[in-house]
Write an enzyme that holds these catalytic residues in place. Sequence first.
Site, PDB file in Angstrom:
ATOM      1  N   SER A   9       0.833  -1.199   0.000  1.00  8.92           N
ATOM      2  CA  SER A   9       0.000   0.000   0.000  1.00  8.92           C
ATOM      3  C   SER A   9       0.867   1.247   0.000  1.00  8.92           C
ATOM      4  O   SER A   9       1.594   1.520   0.957  1.00  8.92           O
ATOM      5  CB  SER A   9      -0.915   0.003   1.227  1.00  8.92           C
ATOM      6  OG  SER A   9      -1.641   1.204   1.281  1.00  8.92           O
ATOM      7  N   HIS A  34      -0.997  -1.051  -4.450  1.00  8.69           N
ATOM      8  CA  HIS A  34      -2.310  -0.726  -3.896  1.00  8.69           C
ATOM      9  C   HIS A  34      -2.307   0.752  -3.544  1.00  8.69           C
ATOM     10  O   HIS A  34      -1.458   1.221  -2.781  1.00  8.69           O
ATOM     11  CB  HIS A  34      -2.591  -1.568  -2.650  1.00  8.69           C
ATOM     12  CG  HIS A  34      -3.982  -1.385  -2.121  1.00  8.69           C
ATOM     13  ND1 HIS A  34      -5.066  -2.057  -2.634  1.00  8.69           N
ATOM     14  CD2 HIS A  34      -4.464  -0.581  -1.139  1.00  8.69           C
ATOM     15  CE1 HIS A  34      -6.162  -1.686  -1.981  1.00  8.69           C
ATOM     16  NE2 HIS A  34      -5.825  -0.786  -1.072  1.00  8.69           N
ATOM     17  N   ASP A  36      -4.560   3.965  -2.218  1.00  2.00           N
ATOM     18  CA  ASP A  36      -5.760   4.435  -1.533  1.00  2.00           C
ATOM     19  C   ASP A  36      -6.013   5.904  -1.859  1.00  2.00           C
ATOM     20  O   ASP A  36      -5.167   6.757  -1.587  1.00  2.00           O
ATOM     21  CB  ASP A  36      -5.606   4.293  -0.017  1.00  2.00           C
ATOM     22  CG  ASP A  36      -5.577   2.836   0.424  1.00  2.00           C
ATOM     23  OD1 ASP A  36      -6.488   2.093   0.031  1.00  2.00           O
ATOM     24  OD2 ASP A  36      -4.644   2.456   1.158  1.00  2.00           O
ATOM     25  N   MET A  38      -8.334   8.911  -0.785  1.00  2.00           N
ATOM     26  CA  MET A  38      -9.235   9.308   0.303  1.00  2.00           C
ATOM     27  C   MET A  38      -9.606  10.779   0.155  1.00  2.00           C
ATOM     28  O   MET A  38      -8.760  11.599  -0.197  1.00  2.00           O
ATOM     29  CB  MET A  38      -8.545   9.099   1.654  1.00  2.00           C
ATOM     30  CG  MET A  38      -8.013   7.706   1.888  1.00  2.00           C
ATOM     31  SD  MET A  38      -7.187   7.628   3.491  1.00  2.00           S
ATOM     32  CE  MET A  38      -6.511   5.972   3.430  1.00  2.00           C
ATOM     33  N   HIS A  67      -8.001   1.946  -4.890  1.00  3.34           N
ATOM     34  CA  HIS A  67      -9.066   1.762  -3.901  1.00  3.34           C
ATOM     35  C   HIS A  67      -9.639   3.132  -3.551  1.00  3.34           C
ATOM     36  O   HIS A  67      -8.969   3.940  -2.920  1.00  3.34           O
ATOM     37  CB  HIS A  67      -8.453   1.060  -2.674  1.00  3.34           C
ATOM     38  CG  HIS A  67      -9.401   0.860  -1.547  1.00  3.34           C
ATOM     39  ND1 HIS A  67      -8.973   0.387  -0.319  1.00  3.34           N
ATOM     40  CD2 HIS A  67     -10.736   1.042  -1.416  1.00  3.34           C
ATOM     41  CE1 HIS A  67     -10.007   0.296   0.503  1.00  3.34           C
ATOM     42  NE2 HIS A  67     -11.084   0.699  -0.144  1.00  3.34           N
ATOM     43  N   MET A  69     -11.743   5.481  -1.493  1.00  2.00           N
ATOM     44  CA  MET A  69     -12.450   5.691  -0.232  1.00  2.00           C
ATOM     45  C   MET A  69     -13.031   7.103  -0.289  1.00  2.00           C
ATOM     46  O   MET A  69     -12.625   8.008   0.443  1.00  2.00           O
ATOM     47  CB  MET A  69     -11.492   5.553   0.955  1.00  2.00           C
ATOM     48  CG  MET A  69     -10.798   4.221   1.030  1.00  2.00           C
ATOM     49  SD  MET A  69      -9.812   4.106   2.540  1.00  2.00           S
ATOM     50  CE  MET A  69      -8.788   2.695   2.150  1.00  2.00           C
ATOM     51  N   MET A 138     -12.073  -4.890   4.290  1.00  2.00           N
ATOM     52  CA  MET A 138     -11.284  -4.038   5.170  1.00  2.00           C
ATOM     53  C   MET A 138     -11.111  -4.750   6.511  1.00  2.00           C
ATOM     54  O   MET A 138     -12.089  -5.088   7.181  1.00  2.00           O
ATOM     55  CB  MET A 138     -11.973  -2.687   5.378  1.00  2.00           C
ATOM     56  CG  MET A 138     -12.076  -1.822   4.130  1.00  2.00           C
ATOM     57  SD  MET A 138     -10.480  -1.436   3.386  1.00  2.00           S
ATOM     58  CE  MET A 138      -9.656  -0.590   4.741  1.00  2.00           C
ATOM     59  N   GLY A 145      -3.266   4.177   8.137  1.00  2.00           N
ATOM     60  CA  GLY A 145      -2.429   2.997   8.162  1.00  2.00           C
ATOM     61  C   GLY A 145      -1.994   2.648   9.570  1.00  2.00           C
ATOM     62  O   GLY A 145      -2.192   3.417  10.518  1.00  2.00           O
ATOM     63  N   ASP A 176      -7.295  -5.918   3.291  1.00  2.00           N
ATOM     64  CA  ASP A 176      -6.631  -4.618   3.379  1.00  2.00           C
ATOM     65  C   ASP A 176      -6.629  -4.138   4.829  1.00  2.00           C
ATOM     66  O   ASP A 176      -7.668  -3.760   5.366  1.00  2.00           O
ATOM     67  CB  ASP A 176      -7.363  -3.611   2.485  1.00  2.00           C
ATOM     68  CG  ASP A 176      -6.668  -2.255   2.432  1.00  2.00           C
ATOM     69  OD1 ASP A 176      -5.626  -2.089   3.090  1.00  2.00           O
ATOM     70  OD2 ASP A 176      -7.182  -1.365   1.727  1.00  2.00           O
TER      71      ASP A 176
END
Length: 219
Positions: A9, A34, A36, A38, A67, A69, A138, A145, A176
């Site tokens: 990640s 990966h 994220d 956000m 991903h 979010m 999740m 993290g 994850d």
Amino acid sequence: MAQTLIAPSVLAADFANLERDVTMINKSQADWFHIDIMDGVFVPNISFGMPVLKAIGSHAQKPLDVHLMIVDPDRYTKTFADLGAEILTVHYEACTHLHRSIQAIKQHGMKAGVALNPHTPVHLLKDILGDLDLVCLMSVNPGFGGQKFIERTYDKVRELAAMRAEQNAGFLIEIDGGVTSENAMALKNAGADVLVAGSFVFNADDPVATVADLKNLTQ
């Protein structure tokens, strides 16, 4: 059993040395990046947006597992396709019309994933599992993290794997949050196919060796 995919990640990378860390992952045995995204609304944190994703993509030599979010992810489906996302995962909790969201992702040439927060039961995906390429469970509360792994995740993986077998579906199960060498094999045995590891990889003394250890553990 197939070898488990490892997806470091990038949220846990050193943003001041992002090219260095991306190059490190390229050289490792990792399978995916990966990433994220956000927005500070769906989750209580802001990560990075399109310019940083574009910068990562310009150096990455492995698939981008993006991903989202964020609220209203449908607004950005084409944008993430244009930025090179190979897999685009949206949250069940953020999509009012989930089937439409999944179809839009596929129409833009990406593989489609759905993520579930820790409190969301897997049976809610029953009617759409046949359309999915990936389900991301999740195993920590999304947003930050370095959190502790939620033990209930094992039961959710087993339940989801059973649903996959029952429907003869082909989606991958991704975990994850809080993944380490301590729980990697147990997650694989429960039915997981993809392990996202952030702090465990990037905070290690030797991240490349840590990725290799995760791969070797889950062969």
